[in-house]
Design an enzyme around this catalytic site. Structure first.
Site, PDB file in Angstrom:
ATOM      1  N   PRO A   1      41.272  40.299  33.586  1.00 27.92           N
ATOM      2  CA  PRO A   1      42.217  39.206  33.432  1.00 27.92           C
ATOM      3  C   PRO A   1      42.478  38.475  34.749  1.00 27.92           C
ATOM      4  CG  PRO A   1      43.301  41.333  33.063  1.00 27.92           C
ATOM      5  CD  PRO A   1      41.883  41.605  33.373  1.00 27.92           C
ATOM      6  N   GLU A   2      42.190  37.205  34.755  1.00 34.00           N
ATOM      7  CA  GLU A   2      42.570  36.338  35.856  1.00 34.00           C
ATOM      8  C   GLU A   2      43.542  35.316  35.274  1.00 34.00           C
ATOM      9  OE1 GLU A   2      39.188  35.104  38.239  1.00 34.00           O
ATOM     10  OE2 GLU A   2      38.109  36.922  37.746  1.00 34.00           O
TER      11      GLU A   2
END
Length: 290
Positions: free
Chosen positions: A2-3
């Site tokens: 997750p960014e």
DNA sequence: CTTCGATCCTGGTAGC
DNA sequence: TGCTACCAGGATCGAA
């Protein structure tokens, strides 16, 4: 992993599914998931019970859920964290770490919030806000820079910071005190789009080059958001960033050996900082060694 | 002050 | 088949 785009999709899902609900009960199933809550899991659970949750906010890869008295639940997904809205009678996930039940859940199938995390780099914690901060920014992330999609992000200040630094461009992109929300995937993508080698010294970047780089960071993030943001309006807030939907649109990350979409040269993967950098050896020439 | 490497964690997979 | 080694990597901490 997750960014920013994945975390933003989670934030939107939470806004849709849990905003305004009152917490009845919190169950901490793994102490490591609340290790940043220094008072411990029992304190964390007790402190949340009875609170009504507000609209979730995000900065970079962090998101927080304001409660009613100047406190916020801060969440970081780490590498493998997920926040899932699940029916209460759905079987527990293998790596379920925290469960939050709400007052309005009367039937067993009514939804609850679950924090699931295989590698336990992520976690939840409770913190006071920075005084007078309009978004209730938790004090412990006051050092995290604004992200490139934040309207208040200062492009010129970022450029000046790059010029002052004695570091390389990819390190700078991953430095959350300079710009937040960028991880290994979007760093490699933005550098590929900008035709910049990851070891280019930041002090050599001209203002137009910095602008171009920021533009590409924003482009690739918005593209991911467009794809990922389409699926959150289902029952499940199910985003862990693996997101089998967006990776087909990646040009560099995970593409070792495949032809560069611009010039056809095979994409390379080099070990870098205990991880990998993916780049086109022709489009992204290494800087001359000084 | 800045820079940089080690560290945390676990499941999947490659190699023998 | 069963074992080991390695890989994914964000954030923090301490050393230089």
């Amino acid at each position: 992993m997750p960014e920013l785009p994945e975390v933003e999709v989670v934030r939107r899902g939470l806004e849709r599914w849990i905003s305004g609900r009152r917490i009845r009960e919190v169950e901490v199933l793994h102490p490591r998931a609340v290790r940043r809550h220094l008072a411990g899991g029992e304190d964390f659970a007790a402190a949340l019970a009875g609170h009504r949750v507000g609209v979730p906010h995000r900065r970079g890869k962090y998101l927080w859920i304001p409660l009613t008295d100047g406190l916020s639940v801060l969440a970081h997904l780490g590498m493998s964290g997920q926040l899932l809205v699940q029916p209460g009678d759905a079987p527990d996930e293998r790596h379920l770490r925290v469960r939050i039940r709400f007052e309005d859940a009367v039937s067993p199938s009514d939804t609850e919030l679950r924090f699931v995390d295989q590698r336990t780099f992520g976690g939840l914690s409770l913190h006071p806000s920075v005084p007078l901060d309009p978004d209730g920014l938790p004090d412990v992330i006051a050092h995290i820079a604004r992200d490139p999609l934040d309207p208040a992000f200062d492009d010129e200040a970022f450029h000046q910071a790059l010029r002052r630094r004695r570091t390389t461009v990819k390190r700078a992109l991953l430095d959350q005190s300079l710009v937040s929300g960028v991880g290994n995937i979007y760093a490699d993508e933005a550098l590929w789009r900008s035709r910049l080698h990851y070891e280019r010294p930041t002090a050599t970047l001209t203002r137009p080059r910095t602008s171009e780089l920021l533009g590409h960071v924003r482009e690739v993030m918005r593209a991911a958001l467009d794809v990922g943001g389409t699926s959150f309006d289902s029952l499940y807030v199910n985003v862990n960033g693996e997101s089998g939907y967006f990776d087909r649109a990646l040009d560099a990350y995970g593409r070792e050996g495949e032809p560069c979409a611009r010039c056809g040269t095979a994409i390379r993967r080099n070990p870098w900082m205990n991880r990998s950098s993916h780049y086109c050896p022709r489009c992204q020439r290494p800087p001359r060694l000084t």
